[in-house]
Design an enzyme around this catalytic site. Structure first.
Site, PDB file in Angstrom:
ATOM      1  N   TYR A 200       0.877  -1.173   0.000  1.00 11.23           N
ATOM      2  CA  TYR A 200       0.000   0.000   0.000  1.00 11.23           C
ATOM      3  C   TYR A 200       0.910   1.216   0.000  1.00 11.23           C
ATOM      4  CZ  TYR A 200      -3.946  -3.031   1.237  1.00 11.23           C
ATOM      5  OH  TYR A 200      -4.932  -4.001   1.235  1.00 11.23           O
ATOM      6  N   LYS A 296     -11.885  -4.799   2.808  1.00 12.93           N
ATOM      7  CA  LYS A 296     -12.971  -5.152   3.720  1.00 12.93           C
ATOM      8  C   LYS A 296     -14.306  -5.458   3.040  1.00 12.93           C
ATOM      9  CE  LYS A 296     -10.743  -5.274   7.376  1.00 12.93           C
ATOM     10  NZ  LYS A 296     -10.005  -6.432   6.925  1.00 12.93           N
TER      11      LYS A 296
END
Length: 389
Positions: A200, A296
């Protein structure tokens, strides 16, 4: 037609719910407005929390997952050339599994076909009726002919644009939304991943994510304007932008190639409360959306399926309605925590159009605190691998 649970939506959450119910002798019919090939053609996330992995195994669809899934015990957060490795195993004694959502869906379809489960593709004009009574039913059209399914309960697993949430009267639901001023441009390429774990990356040029599906299939993303168009991006332009956003040592090792899929996804945070109305229950994107930062989306849908499947099993097996009555409250308690984590990761790593120099300094301080504080890394790890159900 009569069934115990009518499931609207033939994506992974609807199929997983159907499979878990079937193994307990509870009947269902799955309705899907697209074709099976269309559903399997969707390119989605591929990081699975331990809770979802356990559910897939319990549903009897873990064989390919266990054979082909890639276990990750950490991830990398970078800010410019600085890198912070978050060690999941050390902080949580758990891992995540990289296994594409398309493959999860494929496994679930294969299981439902093997058990002879009922599903109907290419349905139109689906309507959920009398959900606030003890005799709900669903109507739909197939090839111009009307059909009706009488049922005990309806599970709305049909996504953000589906009919399920809209079937709850507007005065009975409240929606919370944040739309982010950028999107993600993603490509899929038949190239080896640049790193063995996900990266990331935050940089002055914007956010990037380096991910993978397997040893020879990579998934990469870069932050782009929300009104951008994929036609504005050649493959070479994408690779050049990605190189500028990830640490130099990885940029030098990046293996490029032609994209086999390219798309732009908008980013939003969204929650609908409550997640049930009468005998209608919402699962997954029908009730909530998270930005993909933090992986998520599918995992939060899976926690909904866990709560709903357990509630329905307890109802049919033991006459216990407490899970049904408390489904929304229990699901939302976990949903909002996932929303917070995804919002935080997004805020930490992206460049915002109206961001001031002060705001950037705050991002840098947040990253420095994460780098220097083991407790902060543990909190990130706990959220990333998945909070307990």
């Amino acid at each position: 037609m009569r069934t115990q649970v009518a499931i609207v939506g033939g994506g992974p959450s609807g199929l997983l719910l159907a499979q878990l119910l079937h193994l307990q002798g509870i009947s269902s019919v799955v309705l899907e407005r697209k074709t099976k090939d269309y559903v399997l053609g969707r390119i989605r996330a591929g990081v699975l929390e331990v809770g979802l992995v356990d559910q897939l195994r319990a549903a009897g669809v873990g064989e390919r997952l266990d054979a082909d899934g890639i276990t990750h015990d950490g991830t990398v957060i970078s800010y410019g050339d600085e890198q912070i490795r978050i060690d999941f195993a050390a902080h949580t004694d758990q891992t995540v599994t990289v296994y594409g959502q398309t493959e999860v869906t494929r496994d679930l379809y294969a299981a439902r076909e093997e058990m002879g489960g009922a599903f109907v593709f290419e349905v139109e004009n689906v309507e959920i009726k009398d959900a606030d009574t003890d005799q709900p039913y669903v109507t739909y059209q197939k090839d111009g002919t009307g059909h009706r399914i009488d049922c005990d309960y309806v599970a709305g697993c049909d996504g953000f644009h589906g009919v399920s949430r809209q079937s709850i009267p507007t005065d009975k639901r409240k929606e919370f939304e944040k739309v982010y001023p950028f999107g993600w441009l993603g490509i899929l390429s038949e190239t080896p991943p640049v790193h063995e774990e996900l990266i990331y990356a935050s940089s002055d040029a914007g956010f990037a994510l380096c991910s993978m599906r397997n040893a020879n299939l990579s998934r990469y993303y870069i932050q782009c304007a929300m009104d951008d168009d994929v036609r504005n991006w050649s493959d070479d332009a994408f690779w050049d932008a990605l190189r500028r956003r990830i640490p130099a040592e990885h940029a030098e090792m990046l293996v490029t190639g032609p994209s086999i899929e390219k798309s732009i996804a908008p980013l939003r945070s969204f929650v609908c409360e409550p997640m049930q109305w009468g005998r209608l229950f919402l699962c997954g994107d029908a009730a909530h959306i998270v930005p993909p930062t933090g992986a998520k989306g599918l995992n939060t849908a899976a926690s909904d399926v866990h709560y709903l499947s357990q509630a329905l099993i307890a109802h049919y097996k033991d006459g216990d309605n407490s899970g049904i009555e408390g489904y929304s409250q229990k699901a939302l308690a976990r949903v909002w925590k996932a929303e917070r984590f995804s919002w935080w990761m997004t805020s930490l790593l992206h460049r915002f159009p109206d961001q001031s120099e002060f705001d950037i300094k705050m991002q840098q301080a947040d990253v420095a605190f994460l780098r220097d504080n083991a407790n902060a890394q543990a909190v990130l790890a706990q959220n990333y691998v998945g909070l307990p159900y």
